[in-house]
Design an enzyme around this catalytic site. Structure first.
Site, PDB file in Angstrom:
ATOM      1  N   LYS A  82       0.910  -1.182   0.101  1.00 20.96           N
ATOM      2  CA  LYS A  82      -0.076  -0.067   0.090  1.00 20.96           C
ATOM      3  C   LYS A  82       0.989   1.279  -0.060  1.00 20.96           C
ATOM      4  CE  LYS A  82      -1.682   1.635   4.090  1.00 20.96           C
ATOM      5  NZ  LYS A  82      -1.398   3.169   4.385  1.00 20.96           N
ATOM      6  N   ASN A  83       1.935   1.324   0.715  1.00 20.59           N
ATOM      7  CA  ASN A  83       2.677   2.451   1.096  1.00 20.59           C
ATOM      8  C   ASN A  83       3.872   2.689  -0.136  1.00 20.59           C
ATOM      9  OD1 ASN A  83       1.411   2.983   3.294  1.00 20.59           O
ATOM     10  ND2 ASN A  83       3.132   2.600   4.507  1.00 20.59           N
ATOM     11  N   CYS A 124      -5.230  12.657  12.097  1.00 21.29           N
ATOM     12  CA  CYS A 124      -5.856  11.432  12.074  1.00 21.29           C
ATOM     13  C   CYS A 124      -5.503  11.025  13.516  1.00 21.29           C
ATOM     14  CB  CYS A 124      -4.956  10.584  11.286  1.00 21.29           C
ATOM     15  SG  CYS A 124      -3.548   9.746  11.674  1.00 21.29           S
ATOM     16  N   ARG A 179       0.152  14.967  13.065  1.00 19.89           N
ATOM     17  CA  ARG A 179       0.569  14.437  11.709  1.00 19.89           C
ATOM     18  C   ARG A 179       0.818  15.747  10.920  1.00 19.89           C
ATOM     19  NH1 ARG A 179      -1.283   8.566   9.553  1.00 19.89           N
ATOM     20  NH2 ARG A 179       0.680   8.674   8.470  1.00 19.89           N
ATOM     21  N   PRO A 180       1.854  16.831  11.211  1.00 21.39           N
ATOM     22  CA  PRO A 180       1.820  17.957  10.325  1.00 21.39           C
ATOM     23  C   PRO A 180       2.308  17.759   8.916  1.00 21.39           C
ATOM     24  CG  PRO A 180       3.294  18.072  12.125  1.00 21.39           C
ATOM     25  CD  PRO A 180       2.691  16.942  12.179  1.00 21.39           C
ATOM     26  N   LEU A 220       7.276  19.821   6.934  1.00 18.91           N
ATOM     27  CA  LEU A 220       8.695  19.293   6.488  1.00 18.91           C
ATOM     28  C   LEU A 220       8.261  19.353   4.650  1.00 18.91           C
ATOM     29  CD1 LEU A 220       9.568  16.669   8.818  1.00 18.91           C
ATOM     30  CD2 LEU A 220      10.412  18.866   8.447  1.00 18.91           C
ATOM     31  N   ASP A 229       4.268   0.925  12.069  1.00 20.69           N
ATOM     32  CA  ASP A 229       3.149   0.222  11.558  1.00 20.69           C
ATOM     33  C   ASP A 229       3.236  -1.086  12.075  1.00 20.69           C
ATOM     34  OD1 ASP A 229       2.480   2.562  10.437  1.00 20.69           O
ATOM     35  OD2 ASP A 229       3.000   1.990   8.196  1.00 20.69           O
ATOM     36  N   ILE A 250       7.310   7.411  16.971  1.00 22.20           N
ATOM     37  CA  ILE A 250       6.963   8.159  15.961  1.00 22.20           C
ATOM     38  C   ILE A 250       5.870   8.979  16.041  1.00 22.20           C
ATOM     39  CG2 ILE A 250       6.609   7.861  13.208  1.00 22.20           C
ATOM     40  CD1 ILE A 250       9.543   6.890  14.134  1.00 22.20           C
ATOM     41  N   ARG A 284      -8.594  -0.617   4.460  1.00 25.99           N
ATOM     42  CA  ARG A 284      -7.875   0.558   3.725  1.00 25.99           C
ATOM     43  C   ARG A 284      -6.491  -0.038   3.474  1.00 25.99           C
ATOM     44  NH1 ARG A 284      -6.033   4.710   7.775  1.00 25.99           N
ATOM     45  NH2 ARG A 284      -4.862   4.811   6.038  1.00 25.99           N
TER      46      ARG A 284
HETATM   47  C1  UD1 Z   1       4.106   7.129   6.320  1.00 25.02           C
HETATM   48  C2  UD1 Z   1       3.138   5.650   6.006  1.00 25.02           C
HETATM   49  C3  UD1 Z   1       2.514   5.398   7.203  1.00 25.02           C
HETATM   50  C4  UD1 Z   1       3.670   5.036   8.522  1.00 25.02           C
HETATM   51  C5  UD1 Z   1       4.763   6.327   8.514  1.00 25.02           C
HETATM   52  C6  UD1 Z   1       5.740   6.201   9.523  1.00 25.02           C
HETATM   53  C7  UD1 Z   1       2.390   6.074   3.597  1.00 25.02           C
HETATM   54  C8  UD1 Z   1       1.360   6.196   2.774  1.00 25.02           C
HETATM   55  N1  UD1 Z   1       2.262   6.055   5.059  1.00 25.02           N
HETATM   56  O1  UD1 Z   1       3.212   8.003   6.767  1.00 25.02           O
HETATM   57  O2  UD1 Z   1       2.000   4.083   7.025  1.00 25.02           O
HETATM   58  O3  UD1 Z   1       3.217   4.734   9.544  1.00 25.02           O
HETATM   59  O4  UD1 Z   1       5.161   6.719   7.097  1.00 25.02           O
HETATM   60  O5  UD1 Z   1       6.554   5.206   9.002  1.00 25.02           O
HETATM   61  O6  UD1 Z   1       3.591   5.854   3.455  1.00 25.02           O
HETATM   62  N2  UD1 Z   1       5.973  14.909  10.613  1.00 25.02           N
HETATM   63  C9  UD1 Z   1       6.014  16.100  10.757  1.00 25.02           C
HETATM   64  N3  UD1 Z   1       5.986  17.020   9.781  1.00 25.02           N
HETATM   65  C10 UD1 Z   1       5.871  16.718   8.465  1.00 25.02           C
HETATM   66  C11 UD1 Z   1       5.697  15.204   8.063  1.00 25.02           C
HETATM   67  C12 UD1 Z   1       5.730  14.200   9.257  1.00 25.02           C
HETATM   68  O7  UD1 Z   1       6.409  16.588  11.874  1.00 25.02           O
HETATM   69  O8  UD1 Z   1       5.819  17.405   7.528  1.00 25.02           O
HETATM   70  C13 UD1 Z   1       6.049  13.794  11.498  1.00 25.02           C
HETATM   71  C14 UD1 Z   1       4.778  13.095  11.834  1.00 25.02           C
HETATM   72  O9  UD1 Z   1       3.891  13.810  12.475  1.00 25.02           O
HETATM   73  C15 UD1 Z   1       5.215  11.762  12.508  1.00 25.02           C
HETATM   74  C16 UD1 Z   1       6.468  11.426  11.950  1.00 25.02           C
HETATM   75  O10 UD1 Z   1       6.924  12.812  11.313  1.00 25.02           O
HETATM   76  O11 UD1 Z   1       5.310  12.062  13.917  1.00 25.02           O
HETATM   77  C17 UD1 Z   1       6.619  10.448  10.779  1.00 25.02           C
HETATM   78  O12 UD1 Z   1       5.607  10.996   9.790  1.00 25.02           O
HETATM   79  P1  UD1 Z   1       5.762  10.560   8.239  1.00 25.02           P
HETATM   80  O13 UD1 Z   1       7.184   9.916   8.093  1.00 25.02           O
HETATM   81  O14 UD1 Z   1       5.883  11.680   7.354  1.00 25.02           O
HETATM   82  O15 UD1 Z   1       4.730   9.445   8.043  1.00 25.02           O
HETATM   83  P2  UD1 Z   1       3.567   9.734   6.534  1.00 25.02           P
HETATM   84  O16 UD1 Z   1       4.551   9.789   5.458  1.00 25.02           O
HETATM   85  O17 UD1 Z   1       2.404  10.431   7.112  1.00 25.02           O
END
Ligand code: UD1
Length: 418
Positions: free
Chosen positions: A22-23, A118, A123-124, A127, A306, A328, A398
């Protein structure tokens, strides 16, 4: 609304085939926007999240043909328009935000609804936005929308404060047609990012080092359509490994990549599960006596967040004390409350869960609070005495293809009730 009913106690046996990830497929579908032509995705997992992101692409006029019997998705992005996709759809799934990078790259501007929060955390997207700005886009956030505008994207050096998976992917896709070279430092190293890099390169991009902590992207003028098969789903594979362990059974899992499963193999081996890999198959033998372990979730190649709830499920059934630390996401222990309804002994202390294994979990009605939590509750149900009903199963749909059918194939007493 459907729920899953499990009558626990059956030993599992036989084999199960793992679907593609999925990812991997979600960013790849978003990446199809860049081609301006036709892309074919073979062996795609037929999942709710895939249907949602496909619907998002439809609202910006992509032609999408999903063939559920051949698992093939054909995406024609030649008629895509720079228009505002349905915000209801975008809010439904955070990964919808992955169309932002490709759309800015292709049209120089784009406006998109902010993804919703969520259950597992705030989840901001700071970045992602920092990356777009570094490439020369003017980014504005307001009234629930993100708007980005760039006359021309120009390659740049971007250091991510945290190795975010989504930000790494979005920035890679924004940068593939930028002028000059982009370097993403402290990039996320998940195998799905390497897969996205391979996909982009097959469209004619020049991405070097995707899957390592430094990704170099040399901008190209344009990209073309391609054909791609995503990598196998390491989280689905890990979930079935735990299905074997929690039922103290021995099963064969086909369609795996040992390299991607290293952190899960290491931790399960530490509990005493015996794992034998042979090419793209593995035998998982959980019939011996299992020991408690401590785990801490980390960015890849650390133990994946995950898999945290599924591992918690297993540790609830192993005598002794285990400590699970989630680094995380700040709110990823909601499954603990549900597991306690099944007799689990878990105490949450900030970002850690202290688990005392019990002799036997007992069936109860429990609620899937998120995707992986739902899978973990099904796992608890497989080992519990009596009947477990897992409600809000749409979360599980999902991210797992036919989970109840795959478990039935292994001999579990499980059914979906509408
Ligand atoms: C992806 C995966 C999800 C997995 C996660 C961590 C997909 C579709 N989803 O989610 O299944 O659980 O990686 O392995 O691939 N963060 C910030 N600012 C940002 C982006 C992220 O602070 O701009 C923080 C998030 O709040 C979180 C951490 O970084 O605490 C990890 O998030 P991220 O790696 O971005 O996860 P996703 O890409 O949303």
């Amino acid at each position: 609304m459907s729920k899953i009913v499990v009558r626990g106690g059956n030993e599992l046996k036989g084999e199960v085939n793992i679907s593609t990830a999925k990812n991997s497929v979600l960013p790849i579908i978003a990446g199809c926007i860049l081609s301006g032509g036709k892309c074919i995705i073979d062996d795609a997992p037929m999942l709710e999240d895939v249907f949602v992101i496909s619907d998002v692409l439809r609202t910006i006029c992509a032609g999408i043909d999903i063939n559920r019997s051949s698992n093939r998705i054909i995406i024609d992005s030649s008629n895509i328009e720079e228009c505002d996709p349905s915000s209801d759809l975008v809010k439904k799934m955070r990964a919808s935000f992955l169309i932002m990078g490709p759309m800015i790259s292709r049209f120089g501007k784009f406006k998109l609804s902010l993804p919703g929060g969520c259950n597992i955390g705030t989840r901001p997207i700071d970045l992602h936005l920092k990356g777009f700005s570094a490439l020369g886009a003017e980014v504005n956030v307001g009234h629930g929308y993100v708007e980005a505008y760039a006359k021309k994207l120009i390659g740049s050096k971007i250091y991510l404060d945290f190795p975010s998976v989504g930000a790494t992917e979005n920035i890679m896709m924004a940068a593939v047609m930028a002028e000059g070279e982009t370097i993403i430092e402290n990039a996320a190293e998940e195998p799905e990012i390497e897969d996205l890099g391979r996909f982009l390169n097959s469209m004619g991009a020049n991405v070097i080092g995707a899957g390592s902590d430094t990704v170099r992207i040399i901008g190209v003028k344009n990209l073309k359509g391609t054909r791609h098969k995503p990598i196998c789903d390491r989280i689905e594979a890990g979930t079935f490994m735990i299905a074997a362990a929690i039922t103290r059974s021995k099963i064969k899992i086909n369609g795996i990549n040992e390299e991607h499963l290293k952190p899960i193999i290491a931790k399960l081996t530490e509990t005493g599960v015996k794992i034998k890999v042979n090419g793209d198959s593995m035998i998982v033998d959980g019939t011996g006596r299992l020991k408690p372990v401590d785990i801490k979730t980390m960015p890849y190649p650390g133990f994946p967040t995950d898999m945290q709830s599924q591992m918690t499920a297993l540790l609830c059934t192993i005598q002794g004390t285990s400590i699970v630390t989630e680094t995380i996401f700040e709110n990823r222990f909601m499954h603990a409350t549900e597991m306690k309804r099944m007799g689990a002994n878990i105490k949450i202390d900030g970002r850690s869960a202290v688990i005392e294994g019990v002799d036997r979990l007992t069936g109860a009605e429990v609620r899937a609070t998120d995707l992986r939590a739902g899978a973990a509750l099904i796992l608890c149900g497989l080992s519990a005495e009596g009947e477990t009903q897992v409600t809000d199963i749409y979360h599980v749909d999902r991210g797992y293809v036919d989970i109840e059918k795959k478990l039935q194939g292994l001999g579990a007493d499980i059914e979906r009730v509408e």
